[in-house]
Write a protein that holds these residues in place. Structure first.
Motif, mmCIF file in Angstrom:
data_model
loop_
_atom_site.group_PDB
_atom_site.id
_atom_site.type_symbol
_atom_site.label_atom_id
_atom_site.label_comp_id
_atom_site.label_asym_id
_atom_site.label_seq_id
_atom_site.Cartn_x
_atom_site.Cartn_y
_atom_site.Cartn_z
ATOM 1 N N LEU A 166 0.869 -1.168 0.000
ATOM 2 C CA LEU A 166 0.000 0.000 0.000
ATOM 3 C C LEU A 166 0.913 1.227 0.000
ATOM 4 O O LEU A 166 1.002 1.989 0.961
ATOM 5 C CB LEU A 166 -0.923 0.000 1.217
ATOM 6 N N VAL A 167 1.628 1.392 -1.114
ATOM 7 C CA VAL A 167 2.622 2.458 -1.261
ATOM 8 C C VAL A 167 1.939 3.719 -1.786
ATOM 9 O O VAL A 167 1.129 3.651 -2.718
ATOM 10 C CB VAL A 167 3.743 2.013 -2.227
ATOM 11 N N ARG A 168 2.253 4.852 -1.193
ATOM 12 C CA ARG A 168 1.644 6.110 -1.606
ATOM 13 C C ARG A 168 2.664 7.245 -1.534
ATOM 14 O O ARG A 168 3.545 7.244 -0.668
ATOM 15 C CB ARG A 168 0.454 6.468 -0.703
ATOM 16 N N ASP A 169 2.496 8.234 -2.430
ATOM 17 C CA ASP A 169 3.273 9.468 -2.358
ATOM 18 C C ASP A 169 2.581 10.443 -1.418
ATOM 19 O O ASP A 169 1.379 10.314 -1.122
ATOM 20 C CB ASP A 169 3.400 10.105 -3.745
ATOM 21 N N ASP A 170 3.334 11.437 -0.976
ATOM 22 C CA ASP A 170 2.795 12.426 -0.050
ATOM 23 C C ASP A 170 2.135 13.558 -0.829
ATOM 24 O O ASP A 170 2.789 14.516 -1.245
ATOM 25 C CB ASP A 170 3.925 12.973 0.833
ATOM 26 N N ASN A 171 0.832 13.437 -1.054
ATOM 27 C CA ASN A 171 0.060 14.484 -1.721
ATOM 28 C C ASN A 171 -1.350 14.467 -1.167
ATOM 29 O O ASN A 171 -1.742 13.538 -0.458
ATOM 30 C CB ASN A 171 0.067 14.300 -3.242
ATOM 31 N N VAL A 172 -2.121 15.497 -1.492
ATOM 32 C CA VAL A 172 -3.446 15.639 -0.877
ATOM 33 C C VAL A 172 -4.371 14.480 -1.230
ATOM 34 O O VAL A 172 -5.201 14.062 -0.403
ATOM 35 C CB VAL A 172 -4.080 17.000 -1.260
ATOM 36 N N VAL A 173 -4.249 13.932 -2.429
ATOM 37 C CA VAL A 173 -5.101 12.801 -2.823
ATOM 38 C C VAL A 173 -4.932 11.644 -1.845
ATOM 39 O O VAL A 173 -5.912 11.024 -1.401
ATOM 40 C CB VAL A 173 -4.789 12.351 -4.268
ATOM 41 N N ASN A 174 -3.691 11.351 -1.499
ATOM 42 C CA ASN A 174 -3.417 10.253 -0.577
ATOM 43 C C ASN A 174 -3.587 10.659 0.886
ATOM 44 O O ASN A 174 -4.002 9.843 1.717
ATOM 45 C CB ASN A 174 -2.004 9.724 -0.807
ATOM 46 N N ASN A 175 -3.263 11.910 1.210
ATOM 47 C CA ASN A 175 -3.389 12.378 2.593
ATOM 48 C C ASN A 175 -4.805 12.212 3.125
ATOM 49 O O ASN A 175 -5.006 11.873 4.292
ATOM 50 C CB ASN A 175 -2.990 13.851 2.712
#
Length: 331
Positions: A232-241
């Protein structure tokens, strides 16, 4: 008793996870449920209508200004559109609908506290008519955890889902490639409907031991349950936040340990998982692999894992708890 229906612009808006969430909401609301509808003219005489996107609310209000509409916000669509299509037009287009919806919705269901904070800051509004319920579509399955307990002996990994940009599938493959370079017996099972695109990714990255296939909804949980770890890898951006991906509830429900970035704000604040690999954003791939191997080499107790995950389902993923909260909403 008042009634309630669900309006969807298209039938394909309804998938397993969406239907589970909608049924949880409807099951808690003290109204007679009269079904799913796909045409605005068919909801004319309904007391309340639940929608799952902001644009639907606006269209209903244009046709029936006094209609009580309840809105479930699954994600931040304007920011998703900007990320995927790099289109400022789409961003402002969807922001317009989002703003109007937040102003006119009789009640709002949000998937995270972070989402509420985002909307209040973005539109400079204060939202009081709201309930926060994370996205999930599973309940704990202890039987399958014990049945597949042999998986904890092996370095097996899984990802099931789409290849959308925010899913970070390429980064996931890079992590597995580095791990597989060190441990050639490791295996990665990637389940997606975008099989050809996934094959291109694997070829471009040059990673081995990846099995790519489609899976039916009936089979996917068992296939996931056979793997030790789930990405469950995610970048730090508002979509994922602001998101609360259903993938986590799926992994936990069958005892598959999540490997995830700590950028999903509500997961960070609401869950305290011991049996997981959770790493800081911007952690190097080498250090992510080290964290995975440390977790693997430390061993584990299946009983302890079950207790750990049961805690999540007794609180954060407790369907009855949320339905009890919903039942107190006055419509």
């Amino acid at each position: 008793m008042k009634n309630i229906s669900v309006y969807l612009p298209k039938k394909d808006y309804l998938n397993e996870a969406t239907e589970y969430y909608i049924e949880m909401l409807i099951g808690g609301i003290d109204c007679d449920f009269i079904g799913y509808f796909y045409s605005l003219k068919d909801i004319k005489h309904h007391d309340n209508v639940l929608v799952i996107d902001a644009k639907s609310l606006v269209f209903i209000k244009l046709r029936y200004p006094l209609k009580r509409v309840i809105t479930w916000y699954q994600g931040v669509v304007p920011e998703e559109a900007l990320m995927v299509f790099e289109s400022r037009f789409r961003y402002y287009y969807w922001s317009f609908f989002e703003f109007i919806s937040l102003k006119l919705s009789s009640w709002n269901f949000f998937v995270s506290t972070a989402m509420v904070t985002h909307y209040q800051k973005k539109y400079r509004i204060h939202i009081t008519n709201k309930t926060i319920i994370p996205c999930f579509n599973k309940q704990m399955n202890k039987d399958i955890i014990y049945e597949t307990a042999d998986k904890y002996k092996y370095l097996t990994f899984v990802y099931a889902g789409s290849l959308h940009k925010w899913q970070c599938v390429e980064q996931t493959l890079e992590i597995f490639k580095r791990l597989n370079d060190i441990h050639s017996d490791s295996q990665f099972f990637l389940y997606t409907f975008d099989v050809e695109e996934a094959k291109k990714m694997v070829k471009n990255i040059g990673v081995k031991n990846v099995t790519i296939s489609r899976s039916s909804l009936e089979e996917i949980d068992y296939k996931i349950s056979k793997c030790h770890y789930g990405f469950l890898v995610r970048d730090d951006n508002v979509v994922n936040n602001v998101a609360t991906p259903t993938k986590l509830s799926t992994y936990l429900s069958v005892g598959t340990k999540p490997i995830m970035t700590n950028v999903i704000h509500d997961f960070e604040s609401c869950l305290n998982l011991s049996n997981a690999v959770i790493y800081e954003n911007m952690t190097s791939i080498d250090n992510i692999v080290k964290a995975i191997m440390t977790n693997y080499n430390n061993g584990m107790s299946v009983d302890d894992l079950v207790v750990d995950y049961e805690t999540a389902f007794s609180d954060y993923y407790n369907r009855k708890h949320y339905q009890n909260i919903i039942s107190k909403i006055s419509l």
